[in-house]
Enzyme design. Structure first.
Site, mmCIF file in Angstrom:
data_model
loop_
_atom_site.group_PDB
_atom_site.id
_atom_site.type_symbol
_atom_site.label_atom_id
_atom_site.label_comp_id
_atom_site.label_asym_id
_atom_site.label_seq_id
_atom_site.Cartn_x
_atom_site.Cartn_y
_atom_site.Cartn_z
ATOM 1 C CB CYS A 130 18.324 -5.592 69.769
ATOM 2 S SG CYS A 130 18.790 -5.730 68.062
ATOM 3 C CG HIS A 242 20.128 -1.850 67.069
ATOM 4 N ND1 HIS A 242 21.896 -2.625 67.056
ATOM 5 C CD2 HIS A 242 20.041 -3.220 67.374
ATOM 6 C CE1 HIS A 242 21.886 -3.564 66.496
ATOM 7 N NE2 HIS A 242 20.490 -3.709 67.025
HETATM 8 N N1 LIG Z 1 23.117 -10.202 69.469
HETATM 9 C C1 LIG Z 1 21.868 -9.040 69.621
HETATM 10 O O1 LIG Z 1 21.817 -8.190 69.358
HETATM 11 C C2 LIG Z 1 20.837 -10.142 69.836
HETATM 12 C C3 LIG Z 1 19.656 -8.932 70.380
HETATM 13 C C4 LIG Z 1 18.279 -9.716 70.323
HETATM 14 C C5 LIG Z 1 18.143 -10.984 70.342
HETATM 15 N N2 LIG Z 1 19.529 -11.867 69.867
HETATM 16 C C6 LIG Z 1 19.548 -13.477 69.339
HETATM 17 O O2 LIG Z 1 20.323 -14.117 70.866
HETATM 18 C C7 LIG Z 1 20.870 -15.323 69.875
HETATM 19 C C8 LIG Z 1 22.087 -15.524 70.707
HETATM 20 O O3 LIG Z 1 23.255 -14.340 69.502
HETATM 21 P P1 LIG Z 1 24.614 -13.311 69.965
HETATM 22 O O4 LIG Z 1 24.267 -12.586 69.102
HETATM 23 O O5 LIG Z 1 25.146 -13.912 71.510
HETATM 24 O O6 LIG Z 1 25.296 -14.860 69.123
HETATM 25 P P2 LIG Z 1 26.724 -15.689 68.855
HETATM 26 O O7 LIG Z 1 27.327 -14.564 69.453
HETATM 27 O O8 LIG Z 1 27.072 -15.750 67.686
HETATM 28 O O9 LIG Z 1 26.645 -16.590 69.503
HETATM 29 C C9 LIG Z 1 26.060 -17.676 69.707
HETATM 30 C C10 LIG Z 1 25.416 -18.432 70.501
HETATM 31 O O10 LIG Z 1 25.040 -19.983 71.086
HETATM 32 C C11 LIG Z 1 25.392 -21.089 71.073
HETATM 33 N N3 LIG Z 1 24.742 -21.732 70.281
HETATM 34 C C12 LIG Z 1 25.366 -22.467 68.680
HETATM 35 N N4 LIG Z 1 24.475 -23.441 68.295
HETATM 36 C C13 LIG Z 1 24.487 -24.288 69.327
HETATM 37 C C14 LIG Z 1 23.494 -25.838 69.845
HETATM 38 N N5 LIG Z 1 23.491 -26.251 68.926
HETATM 39 N N6 LIG Z 1 23.684 -25.803 71.183
HETATM 40 C C15 LIG Z 1 24.303 -25.399 71.770
HETATM 41 N N7 LIG Z 1 24.502 -23.487 71.907
HETATM 42 C C16 LIG Z 1 24.694 -23.218 70.304
HETATM 43 C C17 LIG Z 1 27.013 -20.590 70.517
HETATM 44 O O11 LIG Z 1 27.870 -21.925 71.414
HETATM 45 P P3 LIG Z 1 29.675 -22.083 70.722
HETATM 46 O O12 LIG Z 1 30.271 -21.027 71.335
HETATM 47 O O13 LIG Z 1 29.837 -23.441 71.186
HETATM 48 O O14 LIG Z 1 29.364 -22.132 69.191
HETATM 49 C C18 LIG Z 1 26.912 -19.235 71.108
HETATM 50 O O15 LIG Z 1 27.568 -19.404 72.432
HETATM 51 C C19 LIG Z 1 20.133 -15.349 68.418
HETATM 52 O O16 LIG Z 1 19.257 -15.894 68.612
HETATM 53 C C20 LIG Z 1 20.116 -14.010 68.595
HETATM 54 O O17 LIG Z 1 19.027 -13.795 66.948
HETATM 55 C C21 LIG Z 1 20.277 -11.205 69.654
#
Ligand SMILES: NC(=O)c1ccc[n+]([C@@H]2O[C@H](COP(=O)([O-])OP(=O)(O)OC[C@H]3O[C@@H](n4cnc5c(N)ncnc54)[C@H](OP(=O)(O)O)[C@@H]3O)[C@@H](O)[C@H]2O)c1
Length: 345
Positions: A130, A242
């Site tokens: 990000c 950010h």
């Molecule tokens: N947030 C940011 O600013 C940002 C920016 C760039 C990249 N990212 C990347 O984007 C990704 C997600 O971030 P987030 O902030 O959205 O995280 P989050 O809010 O914690 O959400 C995680 C998601 O992954 C799912 N998940 C976890 N384990 C799983 C499995 N075994 N099989 C299928 N689905 C699964 C969860 O489903 P459940 O609800 O069922 O657990 C939930 O939908 C990460 O790789 C992060 O590094 C985030």
């Protein structure tokens, strides 16, 4: 006939935003499927004026799906993205699992959309960190104008960058402080409420954190390997967006006026820069917006050809979901991917 799109991680911060952005931008999808872990099967998420029921990733067959927006962390991506890609479904991955793979393009459409062509090697395209995404959007027009030599960036990153549990932690710690309950730190290494933490991700051998390393390496891969960059990544008690304090040294002379004009003309950038109290953008105002905002553009007279500026963007949108959808739009608009349903017809 349109595309079939699957969102993996549809219950998460980024996944929900992806659903909103696909609907807002009228992405040409005939069907959108919401996937997450087994824990969430049957729960509902919104997609435009529809409601989608979550299905389990592990039971889903990608054979007739065209695009998978993957946003479920590095481990899930490492296990699933190659398998999904082999089924002829293009994965646009939000995790860092494939960003540094030379067979996987790392794309910010405003900066290096042409590099997307390389996706066919693995059927995977990586979305940057990000902090990198907003930084390269702001640096690109300046690099084109005066060739960047060195960048020094300090980030002020919101808790949503660490997922939905991290947002809950800021909320519950803030509440605990007000009602004099004990403050518990689980997701972050120290208390985040009313504090700032100079550590994001793990420490590397050289003393940098992995987050800082990602910004350095990804900027080179996306913009120019010749750029020298050093980063200090800091977590701040802000929910969304950010911010970055950026100092840039150029090869050629560049004035504040020239930089401002180039930034105003650049895709994805909005300049808000009045030299008066409040004449700049803060994270609160950038939340929910698509732009990368640039403010406080000024000369750095301590070096030859130096400028400093302030840059703010919604990390869940440009830093993740919006960028991923824009990559999917590049595939569609440049006809690099046809819907499987059309090919079968
Ligand atoms: N947030 C940011 O600013 C940002 C920016 C760039 C990249 N990212 C990347 O984007 C990704 C997600 O971030 P987030 O902030 O959205 O995280 P989050 O809010 O914690 O959400 C995680 C998601 O992954 C799912 N998940 C976890 N384990 C799983 C499995 N075994 N099989 C299928 N689905 C699964 C969860 O489903 P459940 O609800 O069922 O657990 C939930 O939908 C990460 O790789 C992060 O590094 C985030």
């Amino acid at each position: 006939m349109g595309y079939k799109v699957a969102i993996v991680g549809a219950t998460g911060n980024v996944g929900r935003e992806m659903l909103d952005i696909l609907a807002e931008r009228g992405f040409p999808a005939d069907e959108v499927v919401a996937l997450a872990s087994r824990r969430s099967v049957g729960t509902e998420v919104s997609f435009g004026d529809k409601t989608l029921k979550i299905k389990a990733l592990e039971n889903y067959d990608f054979a007739d799906t065209d695009i998978c927006l993957m946003s479920a962390g590095g481990d899930v991506s490492r296990e699933w993205s190659p398998k999904i890609g082999r089924q002829g479904c293009v994965v646009i991955d939000n995790s860092s699992a494939f960003r540094y793979d030379s067979d996987v393009p790392l794309i910010v459409p405003e900066v290096n959309a042409d590099a997307v062509k390389g996706f066919t090697k693995k059927n995977i395209i990586a979305n940057p960190n990000c902090s990198t995404a907003q930084l390269v959007v702001a640096l690109k027009p300046l690099h084109d104008l005066a060739t960047i030599k060195r960048v020094v960036v300090a980030t002020y990153q919101s808790v949503s960058g660490a997922g939905k549990d991290a947002m809950d932690e800021l909320f519950s710690q803030t509440r605990a402080v007000f009602v004099s309950d004990p403050v518990e730190a689980k997701k972050f290494p120290k208390r985040i409420a009313f504090n700032v933490i100079p550590q994001i991700d793990v420490f590397m051998e050289d003393g940098y954190t992995k987050e800082e390393w990602k910004v350095m390496v990804e900027t080179k891969k996306i913009l120019d390997p010749k750029i020298k960059l050093t980063c200090t990544a800091v977590r701040v008690p802000v929910f969304i967006s950010h911010s970055e304090a950026v100092n840039v040294e150029f090869e050629k002379p560049i004035t504040v006026e020239e930089a401002t004009e180039a930034l105003r003309a650049a895709p994805g950038v909005l300049v808000v820069d009045k030299r008066e109290p409040g004449g700049y953008i803060t994270p609160y105002e950038a939340a929910g917006e698509d732009a990368t905002y640039v403010s406080r553009i000024r000369e750095d007279a301590t070096v030859e050809n130096g400028l400093s500026f302030w840059c703010v963007s919604d990390n869940l949108r440009k830093g993740a979901a919006l960028n991923a959808v824009q990559i999917a739009e590049v595939l569609v608009n440049r006809k690099l991917l046809l819907p499987k349903s059309q090919k079968a017809a």
